[in-house]
Scaffold this motif. Structure first.
Motif, mmCIF file in Angstrom:
data_model
loop_
_atom_site.group_PDB
_atom_site.id
_atom_site.type_symbol
_atom_site.label_atom_id
_atom_site.label_comp_id
_atom_site.label_asym_id
_atom_site.label_seq_id
_atom_site.Cartn_x
_atom_site.Cartn_y
_atom_site.Cartn_z
ATOM 1 N N ALA C 223 -22.530 15.116 4.927
ATOM 2 C CA ALA C 223 -21.375 15.226 5.803
ATOM 3 C C ALA C 223 -21.137 16.670 6.249
ATOM 4 O O ALA C 223 -20.092 16.986 6.787
ATOM 5 C CB ALA C 223 -20.125 14.688 5.099
ATOM 6 N N SER C 224 -22.104 17.554 6.028
ATOM 7 C CA SER C 224 -21.941 18.973 6.366
ATOM 8 C C SER C 224 -21.749 19.204 7.859
ATOM 9 O O SER C 224 -22.411 18.569 8.675
ATOM 10 C CB SER C 224 -23.184 19.749 5.935
ATOM 11 O OG SER C 224 -22.989 20.325 4.695
ATOM 12 N N THR C 225 -20.866 20.144 8.192
ATOM 13 C CA THR C 225 -20.766 20.565 9.585
ATOM 14 C C THR C 225 -21.831 21.610 9.863
ATOM 15 O O THR C 225 -22.453 22.156 8.946
ATOM 16 C CB THR C 225 -19.398 21.189 9.892
ATOM 17 O OG1 THR C 225 -19.268 22.369 9.132
ATOM 18 C CG2 THR C 225 -18.258 20.231 9.574
ATOM 19 N N LEU C 226 -21.969 21.926 11.142
ATOM 20 C CA LEU C 226 -22.999 22.864 11.570
ATOM 21 C C LEU C 226 -22.775 24.246 10.962
ATOM 22 O O LEU C 226 -23.688 24.854 10.389
ATOM 23 C CB LEU C 226 -22.975 22.952 13.107
ATOM 24 C CG LEU C 226 -24.072 23.771 13.760
ATOM 25 C CD1 LEU C 226 -25.442 23.229 13.388
ATOM 26 C CD2 LEU C 226 -23.904 23.748 15.275
ATOM 27 N N SER C 227 -21.534 24.746 11.060
ATOM 28 C CA SER C 227 -21.303 26.105 10.594
ATOM 29 C C SER C 227 -21.458 26.188 9.076
ATOM 30 O O SER C 227 -21.970 27.175 8.542
ATOM 31 C CB SER C 227 -19.923 26.594 11.035
ATOM 32 O OG SER C 227 -18.933 25.640 10.714
#
Lengths: 276, 360, 276, 360
Positions: C223-227
């Motif tokens: 579920a990681s975001t890009l940043s």
């Protein structure tokens, strides 16, 4: 624009839904920010809200840990260095921008606030590359350079807005009375901007203490700052010490703001304020 | 105590001072001689160059051309802080972090005047501006009129020979302004300093000045005493700007002039210029009573278009036969006030009819 | 304050040192922010500045990685949800504050901007605790809640400043001409604040995309975001793909700002602007 | 086309309207009857309650007490958007995102007027305010005077029976203001709408109004025609606010009054009030020539303190024997202008001496 007359055109009945909205929004915003405070006084090893027993053990755990203390020392010394560099540089940049032509001024402003406009992660990545190249990773020098870049726009914006509402004709008056330009700045302008300079310095301090992402990349291991260590701890295990440290952070930040506000308001009553 | 006060003034000589911003002349080559101790007002609308001229005198603006002397000393290359000129700014520009006494003592401190002497001179000048005992007041506690007096005290305490004032009364309300006009003249008379006063208010200029220089679009139009400026304006601009005037375009006709095919009897012979105008002050135009024509007067037929009651007088607007509107001011005691739509005959005596040239 | 007359009192000679200061400050600020751009075009596996050979391989590596693409999708959908919630809520809060009494307004303002005043790490910690408690860790819902709290102050501040310079007497005029209060807001106020609403929405979008610290705590693994993924990658191995992504970030941010500026300026010439 | 324009007016009846903010009376209980079609001006300094009264009429401020009728209809509980009253705001408050035509059509659109009818009425009203062909202009392209006309058109296009104007000319310069005063009166006459006009400019009020209501500190001081207000002020405030006046405090002495131990001959007998004042207009005070005393005139000894040349007249300040300063205005044609410091005798004819009461 806003006047007590204007108010009266919306009846209290009509305003009720506005009040409700606002109250809901406020609760939603305040809860996550302040929930750490009760949690930090929990006696349990687990996170509890509301805490079943109260204790100060997590504060004790923070102050007795040499690792946390070391991280705190690194954060504080970096923040102090950041303030000492960013405040005078930011003031001079703002003064130059305020006195030059509008066109040159807006170009300079755009460049100075660039690090706040670009994604923070991008600035951190760039900073990481630059500092790697210069061999300054894991040094306080490197960390300070990174934090100055982040803090400078705050100082600049505060001082520029102070200079924009400052009446430069006072400087002109001093010159007409026989003072050189330099002496006019020292005698007249700086004393009147005192409060803004203090505000700018405190903002620089807080922005440095608060900075995580650059710290994440350029200070590792024993050179970790406090906020970096907090973030890393939380991703590993859930340690209620974090709640205690967060509460201390809130305490310090709020005190600083209250002090600035109080002195700021007092400056409206005693000399040294920028109003007239 | 007052014996120490008079500072005297110095003569100001400006030769061909000019200033351009980009392609625009803010001040065309201007020559002006101001005798020592004179109160000269620079009067004109905004953008007329009056502030530019003042800033050149103060040293804040560098002229592109010309020379400037204070007495025998050439000063046009001197920076402002070495000119030893007192200046009162439009917004007073008092130092808001200092008390009244600290403000006034500032020019003395810079000149290295000792503490005791400083205090004595501050007290002296405060008494001159009628602010005894105000030494320790904060600037923010002052009313507009008091701030004005402090600014005046600060600009004169170091005994400059020249005092420059940049619309100093424009922020005050009418009553206070009237009062400060008298005060400023009194202080000028007490100090004898050469004073250059900038304003756009023609009434202020008439009331206060020894002489007035009227400026328009960067050029001095006329220099003279208030009476000269009002009664003998040289250009249509001056006639219009100082007091309301009816300005009627004239056509040259041999030696004389005509307006709407009618020969005009005038006080002066037409000046040597292309555009000529007749100046008729509203209070000098009379409604001619019945058929007995006054000798030596111009008569115009007109139709009344509007009558305004203005308390102490009526302002009657009337259209002349060629469509031009003129204003006639008549006392409320007038016997027969004409009605709107009535055809009347207006009389202008020869000694009240002045011929001026158009704007230069 | 600033006028062309004022300029002239500082001679060009005296201003030279001011120019120098400014130039030095600017270079210092710009370098770390923009150094990633040349680096991203390097063909080498190592970080190089200046790059010895140019290539687009790191861009290709970004677009062909399903992990990076998944992180990008999560970032974008969270940002979109954040905009859809924060913009209307922020406008209504700002409108309420602008129309209520100054005292009530300043209390509400203080609470709304609290998350930007408190250290970001503290807000993140609190949000982590709240979301853990609500079982929303590693969900887009949880992430969105966190980002709305961060984005709302931006929307609020932009809309409040727009409303403060908005001439409410136009609303009053509409009412005097027969419009109900609601109709006056819809017909008169909203169309005039169009540009500010767009700006506020874009700011909310960027602040969500840019957010790392809350994401760090509440969205892990897949579920990681890009940043977040960028930050984690950098602390593990040095992957020049990061430089490519940073460059794309800069491109997007700068485009958005330029578009806002251009439309903002056009609005001064065509109807819809807030000036008068 | 113009046949459709007259909208007519409606009578306004205000009974005991009052408004307090906190503990302060913004408007004391006020009763006012305004006949249909009248042009009534509310005149007073800032804080006098004139704007509060206007806002109560418009419905934006709810009165604490009293009743308000437009014709027979009670309106004091009606919200502003249901009062059908035209209003012109101080800053015009034009909708800056709409064209001139869209602005003017807005009240028609709200009332569901059809497109064709809308266009016709916009064209009609634009022709009335002399802005033919301005339909598609943007608001930002308008000059101050044009914006003023558009605001007026927008406030009258839906044929309200009442028009409220809140200092509409205060943002314009003097020349444009004079011109718009005439314009607004012309439009008022054409429409016949009952007009309430707020201003702090006494000259504007004198020039434009059918009647003037002078307000001070929340209370109506006097209502009357411009001539009544100027020539027969009832209170010292009105005398001072309308035209300059010398106001001298009087002491009652049996049936008569005294000033500085001198019996005063006056036009009227003293009103029933505690504080009494003598009103002497500056232009009514005369310098007495030599020893022949005019019959039926008051004579005051005075010393001249200041003389100001004001172009069309001199303003002479003189101190009376008890120290009070008075101003005498005399024409520039005066034969013997006194000098500063000279002792003079001032004459005030009985018919120019008015006794008024102090402020209520």
């Amino acid at each position: 624009m806003h006047s007590s007359n204007n108010d009266r055109q919306i009846s209290h009945g009509r305003r009720a839904w506005l009040y409700l909205w606002t109250a809901a929004v406020l609760a939603f915003l305040v809860a996550p920010s302040l929930i750490v405070i009760p949690m930090s006084f929990s006696a349990s090893n687990l996170l509890e809200f509301p805490p079943s027993t109260l204790s100060g053990r997590w504060y004790a755990s923070y102050f007795s840990s040499s690792e946390w203390m070391r991280a705190t020392a690194i954060s504080l010394s970096t923040a102090l260095l950041t303030v000492l560099i960013a405040t005078p540089v930011g003031f001079l940049a703002a003064y130059a921008v305020a006195r030059t032509t509008p066109r040159l001024g807006s170009v300079a402003t755009a460049i100075i606030v660039l690090p706040t406009i670009l994604p923070h992660i991008v600035v951190a990545v760039g900073m990481f590359f630059v500092l790697s190249w210069a061999g300054l990773i894991n040094t306080i020098t490197g960390l300070t350079i990174g934090h100055v870049v982040v803090a400078l726009p705050f100082v600049f914006v505060v001082m520029l807005s102070a200079l924009k509402s400052y009446d430069f004709s006072q400087e002109k008056a001093a010159v007409s009375l026989g003072a050189s330009q330099f002496r006019a700045v020292v005698d007249i302008t700086l004393p009147q901007l005192k409060m803004s300079l203090v505000t700018a310095a405190l903002l620089a301090f807080i922005s440095s203490i608060d900075e995580v992402i650059i710290s994440m990349l350029v200070s590792t291991g024993s050179a970790s700052t406090l906020s970096r260590r907090m973030l890393v701890s939380l991703t590993d295990v859930i340690d209620p010490t974090i709640a205690a440290i967060s509460t201390l952070f809130i305490l310090v930040t709020v005190s600083v703001i209250v002090i600035v506000q109080l002195t700021g308001n007092r400056s409206a009553l005693v000399p040294g304020g920028t109003e007239r | 105590m007052d014996v120490h006060l008079p500072t005297g003034g110095v003569e100001i000589t400006a030769r061909d001072l000019g200033k351009r911003y980009g392609g625009v002349s803010a001040l065309r080559e201007t020559t002006l001689d101001i005798p020592a101790g004179e109160f000269l007002t620079l009067l004109g609308p905004s953008g007329s160059g009056k502030t530019t001229l003042l800033m050149i005198l103060a040293g804040f603006t560098r002229p592109d051309s010309g020379e400037l002397f204070f007495g025998d000393q050439p000063v046009h290359r001197l920076p402002p802080h070495k000119r030893n000129v007192g200046m009162v700014f439009q917004n007073y520009a008092l130092f808001s972090h200092m008390t009244v006494a600290e403000n006034i003592a500032y020019p003395l401190r810079i000149r290295g005047v000792g503490r005791a002497d400083c205090e004595k001179r501050v007290a002296e000048i405060l008494s001159l501006v009628h602010l005894e005992g105000f030494e320790d007041r904060q600037i923010r506690q002052l009313s507009g009129g008091q701030a004005q007096r402090v600014a005046l005290a600060r600009a004169t305490v170091f005994k400059p020979k020249i005092l420059l004032m940049d619309e100093p009364l424009s922020a005050l309300d009418k009553k206070l302004r009237d009062q400060m006009q008298v005060e400023i003249r009194r202080i000028h008379n007490a100090l004898g300093v050469t004073t250059i006063y900038v304003t756009h208010d023609q009434r202020e200029a008439l009331t206060m000045s020894d002489r007035i220089a009227v400026l328009n679009r960067g050029a001095v139009q006329q220099v003279g005493t208030p009476n000269e400026i009002y009664t003998s304006p040289k250009t249509a601009f001056v006639a219009d700007f100082i007091g309301g005037s009816n300005i009627l375009p004239l056509v040259r006709n041999g030696e004389g002039v005509r307006f709407a095919d009618q020969d005009i009897l005038a006080l002066n012979s037409p000046p040597d210029a292309e555009l000529l105008y007749l100046v008729a002050r509203p209070e000098k135009l009379m409604f001619s009573s019945s058929g007995e024509p006054a000798l030596d007067a111009n008569r115009f037929s007109a139709i009344v278009t509007n009558i305004s009651f203005e308390g102490d007088s009526y302002a009657v607007s009337a259209a002349l036969t060629n469509g031009r509107e003129v204003t006639v001011r008549c006392a409320t005691t007038i016997r027969a006030l004409p009605k709107e739509g009535e055809i009347v005959t207006l009389e202008l005596a020869r000694q009240d009819a002045l011929i001026v040239r158009g704007d230069t």
